[in-house]
Design an enzyme around this catalytic site. Structure first.
Site, mmCIF file in Angstrom:
data_model
loop_
_atom_site.group_PDB
_atom_site.id
_atom_site.type_symbol
_atom_site.label_atom_id
_atom_site.label_comp_id
_atom_site.label_asym_id
_atom_site.label_seq_id
_atom_site.Cartn_x
_atom_site.Cartn_y
_atom_site.Cartn_z
ATOM 1 N N TYR A 166 -29.739 -0.022 -4.558
ATOM 2 C CA TYR A 166 -30.426 1.138 -3.971
ATOM 3 C C TYR A 166 -31.751 0.832 -3.268
ATOM 4 C CZ TYR A 166 -32.635 1.004 -8.622
ATOM 5 O OH TYR A 166 -33.282 0.614 -9.769
ATOM 6 N N HIS A 212 -35.144 -1.430 -13.251
ATOM 7 C CA HIS A 212 -35.602 -0.342 -14.139
ATOM 8 C C HIS A 212 -35.513 -0.776 -15.602
ATOM 9 C CE1 HIS A 212 -35.916 3.554 -16.062
ATOM 10 N NE2 HIS A 212 -34.787 3.286 -16.678
ATOM 11 N N ARG A 266 -42.583 -0.989 -9.379
ATOM 12 C CA ARG A 266 -41.768 -1.680 -10.378
ATOM 13 C C ARG A 266 -41.065 -2.829 -9.660
ATOM 14 N NH1 ARG A 266 -36.448 -0.543 -10.667
ATOM 15 N NH2 ARG A 266 -36.565 1.697 -10.475
HETATM 16 C C1 LIG Z 1 -34.967 13.632 -20.655
HETATM 17 C C2 LIG Z 1 -34.344 12.382 -20.076
HETATM 18 N N1 LIG Z 1 -33.570 12.470 -18.975
HETATM 19 C C3 LIG Z 1 -33.014 11.344 -18.447
HETATM 20 C C4 LIG Z 1 -33.199 10.134 -19.044
HETATM 21 C C5 LIG Z 1 -32.587 8.863 -18.438
HETATM 22 N N2 LIG Z 1 -33.695 8.071 -17.847
HETATM 23 C C6 LIG Z 1 -34.245 7.038 -18.486
HETATM 24 S S1 LIG Z 1 -35.515 6.370 -17.629
HETATM 25 C C7 LIG Z 1 -35.294 7.441 -16.339
HETATM 26 C C8 LIG Z 1 -36.179 7.353 -15.118
HETATM 27 C C9 LIG Z 1 -37.620 7.457 -15.464
HETATM 28 O O1 LIG Z 1 -38.386 7.267 -14.313
HETATM 29 P P1 LIG Z 1 -39.961 7.378 -14.365
HETATM 30 O O2 LIG Z 1 -40.370 8.543 -15.193
HETATM 31 O O3 LIG Z 1 -40.473 7.296 -12.983
HETATM 32 O O4 LIG Z 1 -40.405 6.078 -15.194
HETATM 33 P P2 LIG Z 1 -40.147 4.545 -14.858
HETATM 34 O O5 LIG Z 1 -38.868 4.169 -15.550
HETATM 35 O O6 LIG Z 1 -40.060 4.391 -13.389
HETATM 36 O O7 LIG Z 1 -41.291 3.808 -15.438
HETATM 37 C C10 LIG Z 1 -34.259 8.322 -16.611
HETATM 38 C C11 LIG Z 1 -33.817 9.387 -15.686
HETATM 39 C C12 LIG Z 1 -33.991 10.090 -20.212
HETATM 40 N N3 LIG Z 1 -34.259 8.937 -20.846
HETATM 41 N N4 LIG Z 1 -34.563 11.222 -20.707
#
Ligand SMILES: Cc1ncc(C[n+]2csc(CCOP(=O)(O)OP(=O)(O)O)c2C)c(N)n1
Length: 373
Positions: A271, A262, A258
């Site tokens: 970070y 985010h 990425r």
């Molecule tokens: C069940 C849940 N827990 C926490 C969150 C908060 N949250 C949003 S995106 C994220 C990280 C997701 O990371 P990843 O699955 O690696 O996907 P990326 O954003 O890197 O594409 C979190 C913890 C959420 N949306 N849903």
């Protein structure tokens, strides 16, 4: 003999076809027509330029928060291209390029990120699910839809996307286990972009790869260079064929990055290091593919410029149309529609409370609409 060894024979394959300089391994190079290669390039460029423009719009306050996809275009386009219209796309929240490929309009994306309900509407005949913000929940939906397709014997397959962070959710483990037990036609695409907001991969899992988690569930798993569209293409083609032929699910780990934040609400400089980002920028999936197409004489200065200008025009037209549509503010009461056929009493009370509040804004009598707990 209380302690005996159970020998596991499986290994995990890592696939890469096109290196960072755009040089191809001709033994592994898939046969793709010139037209399709150009179509893929157009879609990747559109994904990239739209993303960049969305970031500008967000910074100008013209759309709300959104999750950029920059750097992940190959992982999305190399896989989604294998779906037929009659198959299902079950996205997470970062699959804008894949959704546009499936027919989602750019206007719809802009409306969505401005809080308009209209941005969530998926045409009736289109077999795409809306984006899923609860991390990992879409994996269960994909398995369920896959189960339905197998039960109905309708030949449909399902492709679902998620990030490395989602692999720590129970939904991932339940979804993959169930998919393997019932041998459902689902292709699980993990875009391992190294970070889940501020959590790096090494804190997400102690496993060497994400692909190897497939072994625990008894399904094929493969790791591919996710910035190499040809590697993603080859691995997904195999997985899709297997799913269509009754061979069940596959987990594909696309190792990517990425490049941006985010979401636009995040500050990654808190970070991660600039060196890391710079290192990954050299692996850019778009310029790698561009070099490949140039070497094959499919792309040259003239058609490259033409494609760029068509892409930019399309984006500009969409922004214009979406902004016209967004001139009138959305109705806040929209948020209560479309979720339940009949609103349950506690949501009805909330809807009435919002209505009272909105009316109080009109009359200037704020106390009347104040939250009463
Ligand atoms: C069940 C849940 N827990 C926490 C969150 C908060 N949250 C949003 S995106 C994220 C990280 C997701 O990371 P990843 O699955 O690696 O996907 P990326 O954003 O890197 O594409 C979190 C913890 C959420 N949306 N849903």
């Amino acid at each position: 003999m209380p302690r005996t060894a159970i020998t596991l024979t499986e290994t995990i394959e890592h696939l890469s076809v096109l290196n960072e300089h755009g040089e191809v391994d001709t033994d592994l190079e898939p046969e793709i027509s010139q037209d399709t290669l150009l179509e893929l390039y157009r879609a990747m460029l559109l994904g990239r330029r739209f993303d960049e423009r969305m970031l500008d719009l967000q910074r100008q306050g013209r759309i709300g928060t959104f999750p950029p996809i920059k750097g992940q275009e190959a992982a999305q386009m190399g896989s989604i291209i294998h779906l037929k219209e009659s198959d299902w796309l079950v996205p997470a929240f970062r699959e804008t390029a894949a959704e546009i490929w499936r027919g989602r309009s750019l206007e719809s994306v802009l409306l969505y990120y401005n809080g308009f309900n209209e941005g969530t509407i998926i045409p009736e005949q289109q077999k795409d699910m809306p984006m899923s913000v609860p991390v990992g929940s879409q994996i269960l939906h994909a398995t369920g839809i896959g189960y339905g397709a197998k039960y109905r014997k309708n030949g449909e397959i399902v492709m679902t996307y998620f990030g490395d962070g989602a692999t720590s959710e129970g939904d991932f483990h339940e979804g993959l286990n169930c998919a393997a037990v019932y041998q459902v036609p689902v292709v699980f695409i993990c875009q391992n972009n190294q970070w889940a907001i501020s959590i790096p991969l090494k804190q997400q899992t102690r496993s060497e790869t994400i692909a190897q988690k497939a072994l625990a569930y008894g399904m094929p798993g493969i790791q591919v260079d996710g910035n190499d569209i040809l590697a993603v293409y080859v691995a997904t083609q195999e997985a899709v064929q297997r799913a269509r032929n009754g061979g069940g699910p596959t987990l594909i780990e696309c190792v990517t990055y990425r490049v941006m934040m985010h979401t636009t609400a995040d500050d990654p400089s808190r970070y991660r290091s600039d060196e890391e980002v710079e290192k990954w920028k050299l692996k850019c999936p778009l310029s790698r593919f561009e070099k490949y197409l140039q070497q094959k004489n499919i792309l040259n200065d003239t058609n490259c410029e033409e494609i760029e200008s068509l892409v930019l025009d399309r984006i500009q037209t969409a922004i214009h149309k979406a902004e016209q549509q967004m001139a009138a503010p959305p109705d806040p009461l929209d948020m209560f529609d479309h979720l339940f056929e009949k609103l349950p009493p506690h949501i009805t009370r909330q809807k009435e409370e919002v209505l009272r509040y909105l009316n109080s804004l009109k009359t200037g009598n704020r106390r009347e609409g104040e939250h009463n707990g």
